[in-house]
Design an enzyme around this catalytic site. Structure first.
Site, PDB file in Angstrom:
ATOM      1  N   ASP A  67      -1.206   6.186  -5.453  1.00  0.00           N
ATOM      2  CA  ASP A  67      -2.234   7.209  -5.697  1.00  0.00           C
ATOM      3  C   ASP A  67      -1.713   8.257  -6.681  1.00  0.00           C
ATOM      4  OD1 ASP A  67      -3.824   6.243  -3.285  1.00  0.00           O
ATOM      5  OD2 ASP A  67      -1.920   6.778  -2.364  1.00  0.00           O
ATOM      6  N   HIS A 120      -0.469  10.818  -2.110  1.00  0.00           N
ATOM      7  CA  HIS A 120      -1.803  10.487  -1.600  1.00  0.00           C
ATOM      8  C   HIS A 120      -2.733  11.688  -1.477  1.00  0.00           C
ATOM      9  CE1 HIS A 120      -4.914   9.640   1.439  1.00  0.00           C
ATOM     10  NE2 HIS A 120      -4.949   8.467   0.851  1.00  0.00           N
ATOM     11  N   GLU A 155       0.207  -0.801  -4.747  1.00  0.00           N
ATOM     12  CA  GLU A 155      -0.852   0.206  -4.922  1.00  0.00           C
ATOM     13  C   GLU A 155      -0.252   1.586  -4.709  1.00  0.00           C
ATOM     14  OE1 GLU A 155      -4.094   2.928  -3.256  1.00  0.00           O
ATOM     15  OE2 GLU A 155      -2.161   2.413  -2.417  1.00  0.00           O
ATOM     16  N   GLU A 193      -4.489   4.158  -8.244  1.00  0.00           N
ATOM     17  CA  GLU A 193      -5.696   4.795  -7.702  1.00  0.00           C
ATOM     18  C   GLU A 193      -5.761   6.236  -8.189  1.00  0.00           C
ATOM     19  OE1 GLU A 193      -6.290   4.832  -3.398  1.00  0.00           O
ATOM     20  OE2 GLU A 193      -7.900   6.298  -3.699  1.00  0.00           O
ATOM     21  N   ASP A 214       0.335  -1.750   4.615  1.00  0.00           N
ATOM     22  CA  ASP A 214       1.506  -0.869   4.743  1.00  0.00           C
ATOM     23  C   ASP A 214       2.765  -1.668   5.110  1.00  0.00           C
ATOM     24  OD1 ASP A 214      -0.044   1.466   4.352  1.00  0.00           O
ATOM     25  OD2 ASP A 214      -0.648   1.463   6.466  1.00  0.00           O
ATOM     26  N   LYS A 267      -6.908   9.772  -7.883  1.00  0.00           N
ATOM     27  CA  LYS A 267      -7.376  10.578  -6.744  1.00  0.00           C
ATOM     28  C   LYS A 267      -8.114  11.832  -7.218  1.00  0.00           C
ATOM     29  CE  LYS A 267      -6.071   8.641  -2.770  1.00  0.00           C
ATOM     30  NZ  LYS A 267      -7.113   8.102  -1.882  1.00  0.00           N
ATOM     31  N   HIS A 324       0.828  -1.210   0.000  1.00  0.00           N
ATOM     32  CA  HIS A 324       0.000   0.000   0.000  1.00  0.00           C
ATOM     33  C   HIS A 324       0.865   1.264   0.000  1.00  0.00           C
ATOM     34  CE1 HIS A 324      -2.884   2.806   2.238  1.00  0.00           C
ATOM     35  NE2 HIS A 324      -3.465   2.569   1.080  1.00  0.00           N
ATOM     36  N   ARG A 325       0.656   2.131  -0.973  1.00  0.00           N
ATOM     37  CA  ARG A 325       1.462   3.363  -1.158  1.00  0.00           C
ATOM     38  C   ARG A 325       2.967   3.018  -1.214  1.00  0.00           C
ATOM     39  NH1 ARG A 325      -1.489   7.403   3.284  1.00  0.00           N
ATOM     40  NH2 ARG A 325      -3.581   6.558   2.994  1.00  0.00           N
TER      41      ARG A 325
HETATM   42  O1  G3P Z   1      -6.580   1.731  -2.840  1.00  0.00           O
HETATM   43  C1  G3P Z   1      -6.701   1.307  -1.522  1.00  0.00           C
HETATM   44  C2  G3P Z   1      -6.475   2.456  -0.568  1.00  0.00           C
HETATM   45  O2  G3P Z   1      -5.275   3.078  -0.901  1.00  0.00           O
HETATM   46  C3  G3P Z   1      -7.589   3.464  -0.557  1.00  0.00           C
HETATM   47  O3  G3P Z   1      -7.425   4.422   0.436  1.00  0.00           O
HETATM   48  O4  G3P Z   1      -6.858   6.667   1.255  1.00  0.00           O
HETATM   49  O5  G3P Z   1      -5.158   4.862   1.351  1.00  0.00           O
HETATM   50  O6  G3P Z   1      -5.801   5.858  -0.834  1.00  0.00           O
HETATM   51  P1  G3P Z   1      -6.252   5.496   0.536  1.00  0.00           P
HETATM   52 MG    MG Z   2      -4.702   4.619  -2.252  1.00  0.00          MG
END
Ligand code: G3P
Ligand code: MG
Length: 240
Positions: free
Chosen positions: A35, A48, A33, A108, A228, A110, A6-7
């Site tokens: 953003d 993000h 993943e 993702e 994470d 945004k 994640h990120r």
């Molecule tokens: O894509 C999953 C997750 O990243 C969505 O929430 O706020 O962490 O981008 P956020």
């Molecule tokens: Mg995200």
């Protein structure tokens, strides 16, 4: 259970930076993943928040700055002095990290607050350039943008992101034109999660950092989690 970093690897590196992505790319996990926002001069950048305040030594909205203005700021020192010198990555730079790896890539979009006119076309063009159209899933909390993305690029996998417990989100996903469901962790524990899995659509869950929750989600039949701590979760799954 598949793991997406994640990120990048937000728990162990400054989120959405090249060092986080290189760490993720070195792991034998399923995917990554990140953003995407758009600058004043139309460049796609990986970050993000709408503003750079939390993750840099600067201030202001991405949409109000050019890429070269953004490149003047440090995106690593807020996390640790040892990470000083990280620049904001462009989407192109991040895709380059994963160009020759096996990782599945979740982009993702945004555009939840600012519409970022033309963003979908730029993403599609870049994915075609890199020949990555069959190794990505494009998601967003903005379902209008997912609908428009799917119409423009029917062969690229799409997903809707959502936070609430919904009735039959898999049917709603069909209405939008989304192939998969990216759901906030607690919602899938309910009947909704079971129904969505039974529909045959892939259900991926964010953000799961606790090992005990991974076991629960696996029992429900969840396809993948965003975490994470990809290394920690990978090691946990492999020693069970
Ligand atoms: O894509 C999953 C997750 O990243 C969505 O929430 O706020 O962490 O981008 P956020
Ligand atoms: Mg995200």
């Amino acid at each position: 259970m598949k793991i997406y970093a994640h990120r990048g690897s937000a728990g162990t590196h400054p989120e959405n930076t090249i060092s986080a992505f290189k760490a993720a790319a070195a792991l034998p996990i399923f995917g990554v993943e990140f953003d995407v926002h758009m600058t004043k001069d139309g460049e796609l950048v990986v970050i993000h928040d709408e503003k750079i305040d939390r993750t840099s030594n600067g201030q202001g909205f991405i949409k109000d700055m050019t890429l070269s203005q953004l490149e003047a700021y440090d995106f690593g020192a807020w996390y640790s002095q040892k990470c000083r010198g990280e620049k904001i990555p462009t989407l192109r730079e991040v895709l380059y990290v994963f160009k020759d790896t096996h990782h599945h890539i979740n982009i993702e979009l945004k555009s939840d607050i600012f519409p970022y006119e033309g963003m979908e076309d730029k993403v599609i063009e870049m994915l075609q350039d890199y020949r990555l159209t069959n190794r990505v899933v494009v998601s967003s909390f903005n379902h209008e943008v997912i609908q428009s993305f799917k119409r423009k690029a029917p062969n690229i996998e799409t997903a809707i992101l959502f936070m609430e417990v919904m009735i039959a989100p898999h049917k709603y996903a069909d209405l939008v034109g989304a192939d998969a469901l990216h759901a906030f962790f607690p919602t899938v524990i309910r009947k909704m999660g079971h129904d969505a899995v039974a529909s045959g659509k892939k259900v991926r869950v964010f953000t799961v950092n606790e090992e005990a929750y991974v076991d629960m989600l696996e029992e429900i039949g969840i396809d993948a989690i965003f975490t994470d701590y990809p290394k920690k979760i990978y090691e946990y799954l492999n020693k069970r």
